[in-house]
Design an enzyme around this catalytic site. Sequence first.
Site, PDB file in Angstrom:
ATOM      1  N   ARG A 188      -2.173  -3.132  10.730  1.00  0.00           N
ATOM      2  CA  ARG A 188      -1.354  -3.773   9.680  1.00  0.00           C
ATOM      3  C   ARG A 188      -0.643  -5.000  10.231  1.00  0.00           C
ATOM      4  O   ARG A 188      -0.483  -6.013   9.540  1.00  0.00           O
ATOM      5  CB  ARG A 188      -0.367  -2.753   9.099  1.00  0.00           C
ATOM      6  CG  ARG A 188       0.319  -3.248   7.841  1.00  0.00           C
ATOM      7  CD  ARG A 188       1.092  -2.155   7.141  1.00  0.00           C
ATOM      8  NE  ARG A 188       2.200  -1.678   7.948  1.00  0.00           N
ATOM      9  CZ  ARG A 188       2.948  -0.619   7.643  1.00  0.00           C
ATOM     10  NH1 ARG A 188       2.700   0.076   6.549  1.00  0.00           N
ATOM     11  NH2 ARG A 188       3.942  -0.248   8.422  1.00  0.00           N
TER      12      ARG A 188
ATOM     13  N   LYS B  36       3.926  -7.052   5.741  1.00  0.00           N
ATOM     14  CA  LYS B  36       5.256  -6.758   6.280  1.00  0.00           C
ATOM     15  C   LYS B  36       5.859  -8.041   6.853  1.00  0.00           C
ATOM     16  O   LYS B  36       5.919  -8.244   8.070  1.00  0.00           O
ATOM     17  CB  LYS B  36       5.172  -5.635   7.327  1.00  0.00           C
ATOM     18  CG  LYS B  36       6.438  -4.782   7.349  1.00  0.00           C
ATOM     19  CD  LYS B  36       6.211  -3.439   7.999  1.00  0.00           C
ATOM     20  CE  LYS B  36       7.493  -2.718   8.337  1.00  0.00           C
ATOM     21  NZ  LYS B  36       8.287  -2.278   7.194  1.00  0.00           N
TER      22      LYS B  36
ATOM     23  N   GLU C 249       7.954   0.047  -5.772  1.00  0.00           N
ATOM     24  CA  GLU C 249       8.352   0.823  -4.590  1.00  0.00           C
ATOM     25  C   GLU C 249       9.857   0.738  -4.388  1.00  0.00           C
ATOM     26  O   GLU C 249      10.578   0.072  -5.141  1.00  0.00           O
ATOM     27  CB  GLU C 249       7.604   0.374  -3.332  1.00  0.00           C
ATOM     28  CG  GLU C 249       7.898  -1.021  -2.863  1.00  0.00           C
ATOM     29  CD  GLU C 249       7.186  -1.348  -1.540  1.00  0.00           C
ATOM     30  OE1 GLU C 249       6.973  -0.458  -0.713  1.00  0.00           O
ATOM     31  OE2 GLU C 249       6.884  -2.540  -1.340  1.00  0.00           O
TER      32      GLU C 249
HETATM   33  C1  LIG Z   1       8.976  -2.058   1.696  1.00  0.00           C
HETATM   34  C2  LIG Z   1       8.416  -0.889   2.425  1.00  0.00           C
HETATM   35  N1  LIG Z   1       7.585  -0.061   1.772  1.00  0.00           N
HETATM   36  C3  LIG Z   1       7.058   1.009   2.381  1.00  0.00           C
HETATM   37  C4  LIG Z   1       7.343   1.311   3.694  1.00  0.00           C
HETATM   38  C5  LIG Z   1       6.730   2.507   4.331  1.00  0.00           C
HETATM   39  O1  LIG Z   1       5.674   2.146   5.184  1.00  0.00           O
HETATM   40  P1  LIG Z   1       5.302   3.058   6.417  1.00  0.00           P
HETATM   41  O2  LIG Z   1       5.059   4.430   5.869  1.00  0.00           O
HETATM   42  O3  LIG Z   1       4.043   2.476   6.956  1.00  0.00           O
HETATM   43  O4  LIG Z   1       6.432   3.030   7.333  1.00  0.00           O
HETATM   44  C6  LIG Z   1       8.192   0.467   4.417  1.00  0.00           C
HETATM   45  C7  LIG Z   1       8.529   0.710   5.827  1.00  0.00           C
HETATM   46  O5  LIG Z   1       8.928   1.729   6.265  1.00  0.00           O
HETATM   47  C8  LIG Z   1       8.745  -0.642   3.767  1.00  0.00           C
HETATM   48  O6  LIG Z   1       9.576  -1.471   4.426  1.00  0.00           O
END
Ligand SMILES: Cc1ncc(COP(=O)(O)O)c(C=O)c1O
Length: 335
Positions: A78, A180, A216
């Site tokens: 990622r 990200k 989300e």
């Molecule tokens: C905006 C956002 N959505 C979802 C997640 C969850 O992603 P992950 O399960 O890969 O940590 C994160 C980070 O934790 C995030 O910053």
Amino acid sequence: MVNFDNLGFDVTKVNNNFQAIHDGTSWGEGDLKSDDDITISAFSTCLHYAQEVFEGLKAYKTKDGNIQVFRIEENAKRFRDSCKRALIPEVPETLFIDAVKKTVLANKEFIPPRETNGTLYIRPYALGIGYNLGLKPAKKYMFGVLVTPVGSYFESGINPAPFMITDLDRAAPRGTGHVKMGANYAAGLMPNRIAHEHGYADCIYLDSETHTRIDEVGAANFFGITKDGRFVTPSSPSILPSITRRSLMKLAEDKLGMPAECVEIELDDLNHLAEAGACGTAAVITPISKIDFKDKTFQFYSDTEVGPTTKKLYDLLTGIQFGDIEDPYGWITVL
Ligand SMILES: Cc1ncc(COP(=O)(O)O)c(C=O)c1O
């Protein structure tokens, strides 16, 4: 001795962090530094144009004192994808994984013991640095890895917490919500502040095209358990593809025999959920007691107790992450 009492989600100074430089040609090997202050030009693109990407993963200490990380290859992939979108030279997966391992092992004494439920949070990042004025990618870059011991991201921990839907947007369907990038989180600071000021753990975003579907949470994905026993989580082009939710979908299907689906979740669909939660590396699983939006309240399992399916998923996920349960999927790397 490090004090692991009352760990929240704040920075504790550790021994070392990793830093590597891309000089315009290739990534250098990098090395460990004792100081986490960095010196960069104030002309750096990361400061003015948010040419910055990051990751978040954790190292866990098992009951036997082993140190392990969860699905590190997925974070490495990622991160590479984020670099591509931000026009940052891609950090090879081997460099990412070696840098994380090196940094964790150099800070072993900061990994909380199993019984605290704490972990070592790992924050890889890449920045555009150097001298730049116009809107164009930097000529020089920094890749680094920071670590710090943490407890729960949401104060409530595994206890249910209330959330509100914000009418502000975080990301657009063809924007960078699925990447990200720091820029997404800057847009999230104000809605997050408003949610806190009104007594909520965080805000939930709607899709920015129609404002009718759940996207989300500010720093986590959303999931629900329907009244007819399905695990559902939003299908959307503007959310981060969470590694935690992918893992929960697998666990729901394999271990709980539940169908697990990415679907569009309309506001009214919230009425069909028996349980709801926020999931992510930092949030782990945080049960959602209720969601408020304008004059509506969507109520889930309980204000005080974790729903039975959410609890099973939490136990399975954290059991594998902390090494209490055998990992049948190859998700764990022991350092
Ligand atoms: C905006 C956002 N959505 C979802 C997640 C969850 O992603 P992950 O399960 O890969 O940590 C994160 C980070 O934790 C995030 O910053």
